[in-house]
Design a protein around this motif. Structure first.
Motif, PDB file in Angstrom:
ATOM      1  N   VAL A  81      -6.771  -3.200  -4.511  1.00  0.00           N
ATOM      2  CA  VAL A  81      -6.445  -3.100  -3.085  1.00  0.00           C
ATOM      3  C   VAL A  81      -7.719  -3.065  -2.249  1.00  0.00           C
ATOM      4  CG1 VAL A  81      -5.405  -1.628  -1.316  1.00  0.00           C
ATOM      5  CG2 VAL A  81      -4.182  -2.072  -3.440  1.00  0.00           C
ATOM      6  N   LYS A 140      -1.941  -5.526   1.460  1.00  0.00           N
ATOM      7  CA  LYS A 140      -1.831  -4.853   0.160  1.00  0.00           C
ATOM      8  C   LYS A 140      -1.687  -3.353   0.359  1.00  0.00           C
ATOM      9  CE  LYS A 140      -3.084  -8.283  -2.755  1.00  0.00           C
ATOM     10  NZ  LYS A 140      -2.195  -8.904  -3.628  1.00  0.00           N
ATOM     11  N   LYS A 141      -0.873  -2.741  -0.473  1.00  0.00           N
ATOM     12  CA  LYS A 141      -0.655  -1.299  -0.433  1.00  0.00           C
ATOM     13  C   LYS A 141      -0.801  -0.733  -1.841  1.00  0.00           C
ATOM     14  CE  LYS A 141       0.697  -0.414   3.774  1.00  0.00           C
ATOM     15  NZ  LYS A 141      -0.045   0.419   4.642  1.00  0.00           N
ATOM     16  N   THR A 171       0.508   1.823  -4.595  1.00  0.00           N
ATOM     17  CA  THR A 171       1.616   2.655  -5.031  1.00  0.00           C
ATOM     18  C   THR A 171       1.218   3.221  -6.383  1.00  0.00           C
ATOM     19  OG1 THR A 171       2.688   0.705  -5.964  1.00  0.00           O
ATOM     20  CG2 THR A 171       3.442   1.401  -3.807  1.00  0.00           C
ATOM     21  N   ASN A 179      -3.414   7.463  -0.688  1.00  0.00           N
ATOM     22  CA  ASN A 179      -2.870   7.648   0.659  1.00  0.00           C
ATOM     23  C   ASN A 179      -3.918   7.367   1.727  1.00  0.00           C
ATOM     24  OD1 ASN A 179      -0.314   8.330  -0.267  1.00  0.00           O
ATOM     25  ND2 ASN A 179      -0.759  10.512  -0.315  1.00  0.00           N
ATOM     26  N   ASN A 190      -4.393   3.623   2.011  1.00  0.00           N
ATOM     27  CA  ASN A 190      -3.251   3.013   2.703  1.00  0.00           C
ATOM     28  C   ASN A 190      -3.307   3.273   4.206  1.00  0.00           C
ATOM     29  OD1 ASN A 190      -2.109   1.855   0.421  1.00  0.00           O
ATOM     30  ND2 ASN A 190      -0.790   3.600   0.008  1.00  0.00           N
ATOM     31  N   GLU A 191      -3.641   4.495   4.606  1.00  0.00           N
ATOM     32  CA  GLU A 191      -3.749   4.822   6.032  1.00  0.00           C
ATOM     33  C   GLU A 191      -4.877   4.037   6.686  1.00  0.00           C
ATOM     34  OE1 GLU A 191      -4.123   9.080   6.317  1.00  0.00           O
ATOM     35  OE2 GLU A 191      -2.135   9.402   5.438  1.00  0.00           O
ATOM     36  N   THR A 194      -6.076   1.151   5.726  1.00  0.00           N
ATOM     37  CA  THR A 194      -5.663  -0.244   5.796  1.00  0.00           C
ATOM     38  C   THR A 194      -4.676  -0.462   6.938  1.00  0.00           C
ATOM     39  OG1 THR A 194      -6.032  -0.460   3.426  1.00  0.00           O
ATOM     40  CG2 THR A 194      -4.698  -2.157   4.458  1.00  0.00           C
ATOM     41  N   ASP A 195      -3.759   0.486   7.122  1.00  0.00           N
ATOM     42  CA  ASP A 195      -2.808   0.386   8.240  1.00  0.00           C
ATOM     43  C   ASP A 195      -3.541   0.371   9.577  1.00  0.00           C
ATOM     44  OD1 ASP A 195      -0.673   0.349   6.484  1.00  0.00           O
ATOM     45  OD2 ASP A 195      -0.177   2.476   6.764  1.00  0.00           O
TER      46      ASP A 195
END
Length: 111
Positions: free
Chosen positions: A15, A26-27, A29, A41, A44-45, A47-48
């Motif tokens: 990722v 991409k995330k 998990t 986490n 992911n944050e 990237t958001d």
């Protein structure tokens, strides 16, 4: 246990490499707890936030540069640090001259 950790680190690396290459879809998990879950986490944050900033900056750039419309403003909820500074600068550049936060209008001198 080592194989599980290796797989999780490989997933994180995949990722992070995707984000470095501009793929913000991409995330991560991971079925993990503790530091690995926190890292996933956080990535992911991050990237958001990057995806929202990129989308907003592209929209404002298109409005100003292609359509010639001033006044559009980017909105990146939760942005802080450099992302907040970049958002504010994008908004300043796109502001109408009479909008709050607009840069002063240039003073042109005739030769």
């Amino acid at each position: 246990m080592a194989a599980n950790l290796t797989a999780q680190v490989r997933g994180i690396a995949g990722v992070v490499n995707a984000v470095a290459n501009g793929d913000l879809k991409k995330k991560l998990t991971v079925a993990a707890q503790g530091e690995i879950a926190t890292l996933a986490n956080t990535i992911n944050e991050m990237t958001d936030t990057l995806a929202v900033f990129a989308d907003q900056a592209i929209t404002v750039a298109r409005e100003v540069g292609v359509e010639g419309k001033l006044g559009g403003q980017a909105s990146v909820p939760g942005a802080s640090g450099t992302w907040k500074d970049l958002t504010e600068n994008v908004n300043q550049l796109a502001a109408k001259p009479d909008q709050p936060g607009a840069p002063p209008s240039p003073r042109w001198r005739r030769p």
